[in-house]
Scaffold this active site. Structure first.
Site, short mmCIF file in Angstrom:
data_model
loop_
_atom_site.label_atom_id
_atom_site.label_comp_id
_atom_site.label_asym_id
_atom_site.label_seq_id
_atom_site.Cartn_x
_atom_site.Cartn_y
_atom_site.Cartn_z
N ARG A 1 55.31 -51.45 19.42
CA ARG A 1 56.64 -50.85 19.65
C ARG A 1 57.00 -49.95 18.47
O ARG A 1 57.52 -48.86 18.64
CB ARG A 1 57.71 -51.93 19.88
CG ARG A 1 59.12 -51.33 19.92
CD ARG A 1 60.20 -52.18 20.57
NE ARG A 1 60.05 -53.61 20.41
CZ ARG A 1 60.25 -54.28 19.27
NH1 ARG A 1 60.63 -53.64 18.18
NH2 ARG A 1 60.08 -55.59 19.23
N TYR B 1 72.53 -31.08 32.56
CA TYR B 1 71.67 -31.91 33.40
C TYR B 1 72.49 -33.13 33.88
O TYR B 1 73.12 -33.82 33.07
CB TYR B 1 70.45 -32.37 32.61
CG TYR B 1 69.55 -33.30 33.38
CD1 TYR B 1 68.81 -32.84 34.46
CD2 TYR B 1 69.47 -34.64 33.05
CE1 TYR B 1 68.01 -33.69 35.18
CE2 TYR B 1 68.66 -35.51 33.77
CZ TYR B 1 67.93 -35.03 34.84
OH TYR B 1 67.14 -35.88 35.56
N ASP C 1 68.51 -29.71 23.86
CA ASP C 1 67.58 -30.13 24.91
C ASP C 1 66.70 -28.93 25.23
O ASP C 1 67.15 -27.95 25.83
CB ASP C 1 68.38 -30.59 26.14
CG ASP C 1 67.48 -31.19 27.23
OD1 ASP C 1 66.31 -30.76 27.33
OD2 ASP C 1 67.96 -32.06 27.98
N LYS D 1 58.64 -32.85 32.55
CA LYS D 1 58.72 -31.53 33.18
C LYS D 1 57.56 -30.67 32.70
O LYS D 1 56.42 -30.97 32.99
CB LYS D 1 60.09 -30.92 32.88
CG LYS D 1 61.27 -31.89 33.09
CD LYS D 1 61.49 -32.27 34.53
CE LYS D 1 62.48 -33.41 34.71
NZ LYS D 1 63.78 -33.25 34.07
C1 PLP Z 1 64.77 -34.17 33.67
C2 PLP Z 1 65.65 -33.84 32.54
C3 PLP Z 1 66.15 -34.84 31.69
C4 PLP Z 1 65.84 -36.30 31.94
O1 PLP Z 1 64.51 -36.58 31.72
P1 PLP Z 1 63.68 -37.75 32.51
O2 PLP Z 1 62.31 -37.59 31.95
O3 PLP Z 1 63.79 -37.47 33.96
O4 PLP Z 1 64.32 -39.05 32.13
C5 PLP Z 1 66.93 -34.45 30.62
N1 PLP Z 1 67.23 -33.15 30.40
C6 PLP Z 1 66.78 -32.16 31.20
C7 PLP Z 1 67.15 -30.75 30.92
C8 PLP Z 1 65.98 -32.47 32.29
O5 PLP Z 1 65.54 -31.50 33.09
#
Ligand code: PLP
Length: 393
Positions: free
Chosen positions: A51, A103, A175, A200
């Site tokens: 961890r 998001y 982000d 993504k």
């Molecule tokens: C998908 C997404 C998230 C969340 O991520 P997960 O891997 O689905 O938990 C956060 N920010 C953005 C911009 C996203 O597209």
């Protein structure tokens, strides 16, 4: 791999390839161990319990830190886990300023969970310094930026937002999911923390759920290391491997995503049934100049509004090559209807204030041939037109 003199394409392709000294394996192995033997009392190989630190995950984390020009990287079990780990920096009574067109999952985490712990947030256009000043409170601890926002592709000037935040002792978190470090590196523009949903573009194949945090500065890196270990929402060794495997081809994929998305955005911009196209690579987009300055390219998603909301259902039903599905950033093209899917947790009045209405579709453009994608869109739009308005031109 951490040789910062190499171009980013070379560093991506070689993630983990020189890190395994025993056999020389060009792909770093999956160390499926939770415990590590200590040579003797008071000694450690650097790994104690997985961890806290795990070999395969560490190769990924070091690569992420280098790619984002940061000091430390942390791999989490999802993008939301990464965000929650970052948000645990804050305490009861703290206030956050957050990008307006956010998001949906991040909005839900802030409002439904952080709210229970007495943390509040204001949502503004983070490119508007007057708006930032207006909502700033003495207890404002962080500015959370998405640029471009999803789905409306609003652009924030990262450097000027960070300068404003620094002046007030506010931490900036960006982000960077949509851009990836291949096109945009917020830490180089003054941000303190970068977060990714690596599910993504970084993973890129719609087959691994993961999150990454990259921090700047020793104090912040130590704090996040403490939270990452204490909370424990860490990435598994096999998912760490899977993610690195995807990241090796990031440059190739992003170039194709970018070219396809821009070509299709231009096509739709000239289409009689399409009312509006939101793509920061189109010169009439309000964020075009900032985007061209702070990023070396454009992401593969954009959104558009059909002329009539009644078109949405038949278009989604008539698409063949393009799948009607949530998520983004994979090699396969996906179409999403934000108002009822990704953004359903955002209250109607906020959604409509930013423009996420019932005519808006978001398109995550894959790496298929652009002519096939355009042909699929055109036939689906024409099928919808015939269904709604009859066969006559
Ligand atoms: C998908 C997404 C998230 C969340 O991520 P997960 O891997 O689905 O938990 C956060 N920010 C953005 C911009 C996203 O597209």
């Amino acid at each position: 791999m951490s040789d910062q003199k190499l171009h980013i394409e070379s560093r991506l392709a070689q993630i983990g390839s020189v890190e395994e000294p025993v056999t020389g394996a060009v792909n770093y192995p999956i160390y499926q161990a939770t415990a590590f033997r200590h040579p003797r009392l008071g000694q450690s190989t650097g790994f104690d319990y997985s961890r806290t630190k795990s070999p395969t995950r560490k190769v990924l984390e070091d690569a992420a830190a280098a790619l984002e020009s940061g000091d430390a990287g942390f791999a989490c079990s999802s993008g939301m886990a990464a965000l929650q780990t970052i948000f645990t920096l804050f305490s009861q009574g703290d206030h956050l300023i957050v990008s307006l067109d956010l998001y949906g999952g991040t909005y839900r985490l802030i409002e439904r969970i952080l709210g229970k712990y007495g943390i509040t947030a204001s949502y503004v256009d983070t490119n508007d310094l007057d708006a930032l000043e207006q909502v700033r409170q003495p207890n404002t601890k962080a500015l959370i930026i998405e640029t471009p926002t999803n789905p409306l592709m609003m652009i924030t000037d990262i450097e000027s937002a960070c300068t404003w935040a620094k002046r007030h002792g506010i931490l900036t978190v960006v982000d960077n999911t949509l851009m990836t470090p291949y096109f945009q590196r917020p830490l180089e523009l003054g941000a303190d923390i970068v977060i990714h949903s690596a599910s993504k573009y970084l993973g890129g194949h719609n087959d691994v759920l993961a999150g990454l945090i990259v921090t700047k500065g020793k104090e912040l890196s130590d704090e996040i290391a403490f939270l990452h270990n204490s909370i424990g929402a860490v990435l598994s060794p096999s998912d760490s491997y899977q993610l690195m495997r995807g990241m090796k081809t990031l440059a190739l994929r992003m170039d194709r995503h970018e070219a396809n998305a821009l070509a299709i955005a231009k096509h739709l911009d000239a289409h009689p049934e399409i009312a509006e196209v939101f793509h920061p690579g189109l010169p009439d987009h309000p964020g075009y100049d900032i985007q061209s300055r702070q990023s070396s390219g454009n992401t593969g998603i954009f959104s558009f509004k059909v002329r009539d909301a009644r078109f949405v259902e038949p278009i989604l039903r008539s698409l063949n090559l393009i799948a009607f599905a949530e998520s983004l950033g994979g090699v396969e093209s996906l179409m999403t209807y934000p108002a009822v899917q990704t953004h359903a947790d955002i209250p109607l009045e906020i959604r409509e204030a930013v423009g996420v209405d019932d005519r808006l579709l978001r398109f995550s453009v894959g790496v298929e041939h652009v002519d096939d994608l355009i042909a699929d869109l055109d036939q689906a739009i024409e099928a919808a037109r015939v269904e709604i308005e009859g066969g006559q031109e």
